[in-house]
Design a protein around this motif. Structure first.
Motif, PDB file in Angstrom:
ATOM      1  N   GLU A  10       0.832  -1.269  -0.143  1.00  0.00           N
ATOM      2  CA  GLU A  10      -0.169  -0.050   0.152  1.00  0.00           C
ATOM      3  C   GLU A  10       0.774   1.273   0.060  1.00  0.00           C
ATOM      4  O   GLU A  10       0.477   2.284  -0.712  1.00  0.00           O
ATOM      5  CB  GLU A  10      -0.901  -0.056   1.054  1.00  0.00           C
ATOM      6  CG  GLU A  10      -2.060   1.017   1.028  1.00  0.00           C
ATOM      7  CD  GLU A  10      -2.916   0.513  -0.021  1.00  0.00           C
ATOM      8  OE1 GLU A  10      -3.665   1.568  -0.744  1.00  0.00           O
ATOM      9  OE2 GLU A  10      -3.210  -0.450  -0.681  1.00  0.00           O
TER      10      GLU A  10
ATOM     11  N   ASP B 236       0.847   4.242  -2.961  1.00  0.00           N
ATOM     12  CA  ASP B 236       0.478   5.489  -2.846  1.00  0.00           C
ATOM     13  C   ASP B 236       1.587   6.445  -3.373  1.00  0.00           C
ATOM     14  O   ASP B 236       1.260   7.383  -4.078  1.00  0.00           O
ATOM     15  CB  ASP B 236       0.411   5.874  -1.204  1.00  0.00           C
ATOM     16  CG  ASP B 236      -0.977   5.172  -0.625  1.00  0.00           C
ATOM     17  OD1 ASP B 236      -1.704   4.884  -1.459  1.00  0.00           O
ATOM     18  OD2 ASP B 236      -0.944   4.968   0.432  1.00  0.00           O
TER      19      ASP B 236
ATOM     20  N   SER C  61       1.352   6.385  -7.183  1.00  0.00           N
ATOM     21  CA  SER C  61       0.170   7.194  -7.501  1.00  0.00           C
ATOM     22  C   SER C  61       0.521   8.729  -7.597  1.00  0.00           C
ATOM     23  O   SER C  61       0.314   9.550  -8.449  1.00  0.00           O
ATOM     24  CB  SER C  61      -1.016   6.825  -6.602  1.00  0.00           C
ATOM     25  OG  SER C  61      -1.263   5.624  -6.911  1.00  0.00           O
ATOM     26  N   GLU C  62       1.400   9.037  -6.497  1.00  0.00           N
ATOM     27  CA  GLU C  62       1.657  10.436  -6.355  1.00  0.00           C
ATOM     28  C   GLU C  62       2.512  10.877  -7.306  1.00  0.00           C
ATOM     29  O   GLU C  62       2.786  11.916  -8.070  1.00  0.00           O
ATOM     30  CB  GLU C  62       2.152  10.985  -5.018  1.00  0.00           C
ATOM     31  CG  GLU C  62       2.348  12.182  -4.652  1.00  0.00           C
ATOM     32  CD  GLU C  62       2.574  12.733  -3.326  1.00  0.00           C
ATOM     33  OE1 GLU C  62       3.062  13.970  -3.073  1.00  0.00           O
ATOM     34  OE2 GLU C  62       2.381  11.492  -2.301  1.00  0.00           O
TER      35      GLU C  62
END
Length: 444
Positions: free
Chosen positions: A408, A412, A415-416
């Motif tokens: 996870e 994250d 994705s950023e």
């Protein structure tokens, strides 16, 4: 005549002599006499030993049986009165004679096995080492350490016996005792004790207490800074053992003069993969666990740790790659570290290349470092690092990572990163990520 011949063959079998049969091709096949075979493996016994029940087994097989938690005789199921098997010299001699008689059939004589060391013998040697330490008898201690080391290396069974009887603690205490005096005077015995200790790893808490004393740690750093390769290797293995779980030792090591420089040198001028990985692990502990880690990171950056790590990452094995990326990730927590990484031409190609290529851990570290570097430039006018990441295919690699799946935290960050890179895609056309290193002179 036929009856007489049959009786002779039957008598020979009763005496445990060679049994022969002809196979379908007419070739003679040998059958190992029943008394020479281990009841567990049914193979020819190499080191026959007898249990308290009177049944003989091959030592390796019966010791595995006992170590698995069984306290009965495998054949009779009787409870064993003693777990110490006794060498059966008579059966061993008969097996050796049988091997010699049938050497023309390709049977090799089994060597006479060494008698395994006993707990009593180990305890006696360790007691003498303790006495030699109290008397500061370096020569006497050296001879005893060589003996215990030789026994431990002789067989896995001996090593277990040596370790279980507290050799690690006794040797660590001896190392501490001789390290309190001049290193130059006791270098031979200290070197041999440390060499023997590496066989005993992992150490228990008491042993680590002795090895982690101020004088012992200073001696380890002294060895780490010396020119002798075996000393340096054993010293870094000792430091790795100390910092594995004790943050206090990490802080003490960080404050010792010459420690960080010696660890850096071991990566710059590697001895072997084991010592390189140990050095990287110790440095990782220093920059992630130390209460004054900012000062340590700055020292490493000034030494040139960023460029050294990136060059190491170009062509390294998995274990080294994971640890080097872990250290680089920790270094990039500092402003100095990020700046050095941004200025290095290898950073983007190496980091992007490691995503989805070596292991999940290298992917996690690579994404984390990329995220830190690109986040740094997101707030600045200069976006050269972001554009370089796009050029070597970071956008496509990160998209693929999200499709494949990851933990996870990495998801994250990926994705950023995609959002940051997407803002600059119109400024730079992405190239095939497989061509990341086409402009680099060094092979990957």
């Amino acid at each position: 005549m036929m009856i007489s011949s049959w009786r002779r063959r039957r008598a020979a079998r009763r005496e445990g002599k060679l049994q022969q049969q002809r196979n379908d091709n007419g070739e003679i096949e040998l059958t190992v006499p029943r008394d020479f075979r281990c009841p567990i493996s049914l193979d020819l016994m190499k080191d026959p030993v007898t249990l308290s029940t009177g049944i003989t087994y091959d030592r390796e097989n019966i010791e595995k049986w006992i170590e698995a938690g069984n306290f009965t005789c495998p054949l009779t199921n009787q409870v064993l009165r003693s777990l110490e098997p006794i060498p059966n010299h008579i059966i061993r001699k008969k097996i050796q004679d049988w091997c010699v008689e049938n050497r023309s059939y390709g049977i090799e004589r089994i060597p006479t096995p060494r008698v395994p060391v006993t707990s009593m013998e180990v305890s006696d040697i360790l007691s003498k080492i303790n006495v030699a330490c109290m008397k500061q008898n370096g020569k006497g201690c050296l001879d005893l350490v060589l003996k215990i080391k030789s026994l431990a290396k002789e067989s896995e069974r001996n090593k277990r016996c040596v370790v279980s009887n507290g050799a690690g603690c006794a040797l660590s205490e001896a190392f501490q005792a001789f390290s309190r005096a001049s290193f130059d005077e006791n270098v031979a015995v200290l070197e041999e004790i440390l060499s023997a200790l590496t066989i005993m790893f992992p150490l228990d808490v008491e042993a680590k207490g002795f090895l982690g004393s101020a004088s012992a740690m200073r001696c380890l750093i002294w060895f780490l800074s010396s020119g002798d390769l075996s000393r340096r290797r054993n010293a870094v293995l000792g430091l790795r053992e100390l910092v594995s779980t004790d943050e206090r030792k990490i802080n003490e090591l960080s404050d010792m003069e010459g420690a960080i420089e010696a660890l850096f040198k071991l990566i710059k001028d590697p001895i072997c993969p084991t010592s390189t990985k140990a050095s990287l692990l110790v440095i990782y502990k220093i920059i992630t666990s130390s209460s004054t880690k900012e000062k340590r990171v700055k020292k490493l950056v000034n030494l040139g740790i960023v460029s050294l790590l990136l060059e190491t990452l170009v062509d390294s094995e998995r274990g080294i790659c994971e640890k080097a990326l872990g250290v680089l990730d920790g270094i990039c927590n500092s402003e100095e570290g990020r700046q050095m990484a941004c200025n290095n031409a290898l950073s983007m190609p190496v980091l992007v290349k490691k995503i989805l290529r070596v292991s999940n851990l290298t992917t996690d570290f690579s994404v984390s470092i990329l995220w830190k570097l690109c986040k740094k430039e997101k707030t600045e006018d200069d976006a050269s690092v972001i554009l370089e990441a796009l050029q070597v295919g970071a956008f496509l690699k990160l998209l693929l990572l999200l499709q494949v799946g990851c933990v996870e935290e990495t998801k994250d960050k990926a994705s950023e990163l995609l959002k940051i890179l997407n803002l600059h895609r119109n400024k730079m056309e992405c190239v095939d990520p497989m061509d990341n290193f086409k402009d680099l002179k060094r092979p990957f």
